[in-house]
Structures are given as C-alpha cells and as structure tokens.
Design a protein around this motif. Structure first.
Motif, short mmCIF file in Angstrom:
data_model
loop_
_atom_site.label_atom_id
_atom_site.label_comp_id
_atom_site.label_asym_id
_atom_site.label_seq_id
_atom_site.Cartn_x
_atom_site.Cartn_y
_atom_site.Cartn_z
N LYS A 41 0.82 -1.23 0.00
CA LYS A 41 0.00 0.00 0.00
C LYS A 41 0.85 1.27 0.00
O LYS A 41 0.60 2.20 -0.75
N THR A 66 4.11 1.61 -0.76
CA THR A 66 4.99 1.68 -1.93
C THR A 66 4.20 2.08 -3.18
O THR A 66 4.58 3.00 -3.91
N ASP A 124 -0.96 4.55 8.09
CA ASP A 124 -0.09 4.14 9.20
C ASP A 124 0.34 5.34 10.05
O ASP A 124 0.58 5.20 11.24
N ARG A 183 11.43 -6.89 4.53
CA ARG A 183 11.32 -5.46 4.84
C ARG A 183 11.98 -5.19 6.18
O ARG A 183 11.80 -5.94 7.12
N1 LIG Z 1 4.87 -4.79 -6.48
C1 LIG Z 1 5.92 -4.99 -5.69
N2 LIG Z 1 6.97 -5.71 -6.13
C2 LIG Z 1 8.04 -5.97 -5.33
N3 LIG Z 1 8.16 -5.52 -4.07
C3 LIG Z 1 7.14 -4.80 -3.57
C4 LIG Z 1 5.99 -4.48 -4.34
N4 LIG Z 1 5.15 -3.75 -3.57
C5 LIG Z 1 5.76 -3.61 -2.39
N5 LIG Z 1 6.95 -4.23 -2.37
C6 LIG Z 1 7.86 -4.34 -1.22
O1 LIG Z 1 7.15 -5.11 -0.25
C7 LIG Z 1 7.35 -4.58 1.05
C8 LIG Z 1 6.00 -4.21 1.64
O2 LIG Z 1 5.49 -3.08 0.97
P1 LIG Z 1 4.80 -1.89 1.75
O3 LIG Z 1 5.57 -1.53 2.97
O4 LIG Z 1 4.52 -0.83 0.76
O5 LIG Z 1 3.44 -2.62 2.18
P2 LIG Z 1 2.23 -2.05 3.04
O6 LIG Z 1 1.00 -2.69 2.52
O7 LIG Z 1 2.27 -0.56 3.07
O8 LIG Z 1 2.55 -2.62 4.47
P3 LIG Z 1 2.05 -2.10 5.89
O9 LIG Z 1 0.57 -2.13 5.87
O10 LIG Z 1 2.63 -3.10 6.84
O11 LIG Z 1 2.59 -0.73 6.09
C9 LIG Z 1 8.29 -3.40 0.91
O12 LIG Z 1 9.61 -3.82 1.22
C10 LIG Z 1 8.17 -3.01 -0.56
O13 LIG Z 1 9.35 -2.45 -1.07
#
Ligand SMILES: Nc1ncnc2c1ncn2[C@@H]1O[C@H](COP(=O)(O)OP(=O)(O)OP(=O)(O)O)[C@@H](O)[C@H]1O
Ligand SMILES: O=C(O)[C@H](O)[C@@H](O)[C@H](O)[C@H](O)CO
Length: 191
Positions: A8, A10, A27, A111
């Motif tokens: 989300k 990223t 967050d 991560r």
């Molecule tokens: N499409 C993608 N391809 C490869 N790696 C990805 C992709 N999307 C996200 N990532 C990687 O996966 C990990 C999790 O992504 P991110 O932190 O954006 O998730 P999130 O849903 O925001 O998590 P949270 O809810 O825990 O904050 C990060 O290390 C990010 O760089």
C-alpha cells in the motif's frame, strides 16, 4: 487497501507521484497504543481500529472539502471499515492490492525498519474481507506496472496517459508523504 505487506505504501506513494497528487499513509495516523500493540505482535481489534478509521474519515473529508486530489493508503480490511471511510465521502475509488500468503510473508520478512511484525500476517488475512467493488491488482506485478494499470483504468485520456507514463519512468527515489494534523474536535461535526 490490503493486508500488511501488500504494498500500500509503496504503490500508493508511486501512484501519487505519477499523478502529481498528495499521498497520505494511514499508518501515520495510528495512535501510539495501536503501534505499540502491532510492534508487540498483538493484532488490532475493531475497538482499536474504529477511532483510527474515524480520523482517516475526517482526513478524507477535509481534503475533499479543500478540493485536493490524493491517494490514501489504508489496510481497510473489513467492509464496515471501508464504509466508515467512504460512506460520507463520495467520489473515492478503491484499489485492492491482492497477493498470496507466501509472497506477502516473504516481502514482510525482507522489509526492515518497520514496526509491523510479519507474524501478524495470519491475523491480517483472517480479518480481510475482500472487496466486491474495488479495482483489484495482482501484486506479483512490478510497482511501475501496477501504477500503469491503475492509471490506464482510471484515466482513459490517452494523451494524459502518455504524459503520466513518462513521469513514471522518472519516478523520484522517494516522495515525501505529508501528514496533516487534524485539530481537536475537527471530527465532531455530524456525519
Ligand atoms: N509490487 C511490488 N513488487 C516488489 N516488491 C514490492 C511491491 N510492492 C511492495 N513491495 C515491497 O514489499 C514490502 C511491503 O510493501 P509496503 O511496505 O509498501 O506494504 P504495506 O502494505 O504498506 O505494508 P504495511 O501495511 O505493513 O505498512 C516493501 O519492502 C516493498 O518495497
Ligand atoms: O488494520 C490493521 O491491522 C492495521 O492498519 C495494519 O494493517 C497496519 O496499519 C499496517 O499493516 C502497519 O504496517
């Protein structure tokens, strides 16, 4: 929307950068008690999430009132959570980042520097109610590809797409997310 680790932050940040929109990360609005729980490996419950969702509802309303275009990253795991966010805030589009357990767990384990414990993934998936009315994206795609797909679906003007795609190629390393503080009592207006 999507579970922890679905991408989300990223994708949301990259999408906002490509569109030249503001980005808000749900967050950033968790109260310290919620962060402490997640950092201790304790799943949030409805009672922990509702005040936070109310803050996000107010954030959305205030940005819409100001005529701003923005992307908000929020887990929004259950249908009733999404109702809180969107019911009185028409015009929002829901994008669901969908992936399987193994891939998301792997990304969470790789991560670093995040309070969310990978062990909480099971509880996140347990709480998840997949949306009926969302644009669903497969998170096996690259971030750029996901952003392109979203833009293609929501912005049909081909000229605009070309401009936006060019912008994606030059995506800045990091786009700073903005945090606006909601004054006390801001959310007390009738819903
Ligand atoms: N499409 C993608 N391809 C490869 N790696 C990805 C992709 N999307 C996200 N990532 C990687 O996966 C990990 C999790 O992504 P991110 O932190 O954006 O998730 P999130 O849903 O925001 O998590 P949270 O809810 O825990 O904050 C990060 O290390 C990010 O760089
Ligand atoms: O609803 C929830 O359980 C939370 O929003 C989590 O999804 C976290 O905010 C996020 O994963 C933090 O990394």
């Amino acid at each position: 929307m999507g579970v922890a680790g679905s991408g989300k932050t990223t994708v949301g940040r990259a999408l906002a950068a490509a569109l030249g929109w503001e980005f808000y990360d749900g967050d950033d609005y968790h109260p310290p008690e919620n962060i402490a729980k997640m950092a201790a490996g304790i799943p949030l419950r409805d009672a922990d999430r509702y005040p936070w969702l109310e803050t996000l509802r107010c954030l959305i309303a205030s940005r819409l009132r100001d005529g701003r275009s923005f992307v908000l990253a929020c887990s929004a795991l259950k249908a009733e959570y999404r109702d809180v966010l969107l019911k009185d805030n028409p015009g929002g589009q829901l994008i669901y980042l969908k992936g399987d357990y193994a891939l998301i767990r792997d990304r969470l384990l790789r991560r670093s520097g995040h309070y969310m414990k990978p062990e909480l993934l099971d509880s996140q998936l347990e709480a998840l109610e997949e949306p009926d009315h969302a644009f669903t994206v497969d998170i096996r795609l690259t971030v750029d590809e996901i952003v392109r797909r979203i833009i293609t679906v929501f912005f049909k003007n081909p000229d605009e797409s070309v401009q936006i795609e060019r912008k994606i190629e030059f995506l800045p390393e990091s786009v700073s997310s903005q945090k606006i503080m909601l004054p006390n009592g801001y959310c007390s207006a009738k819903r």
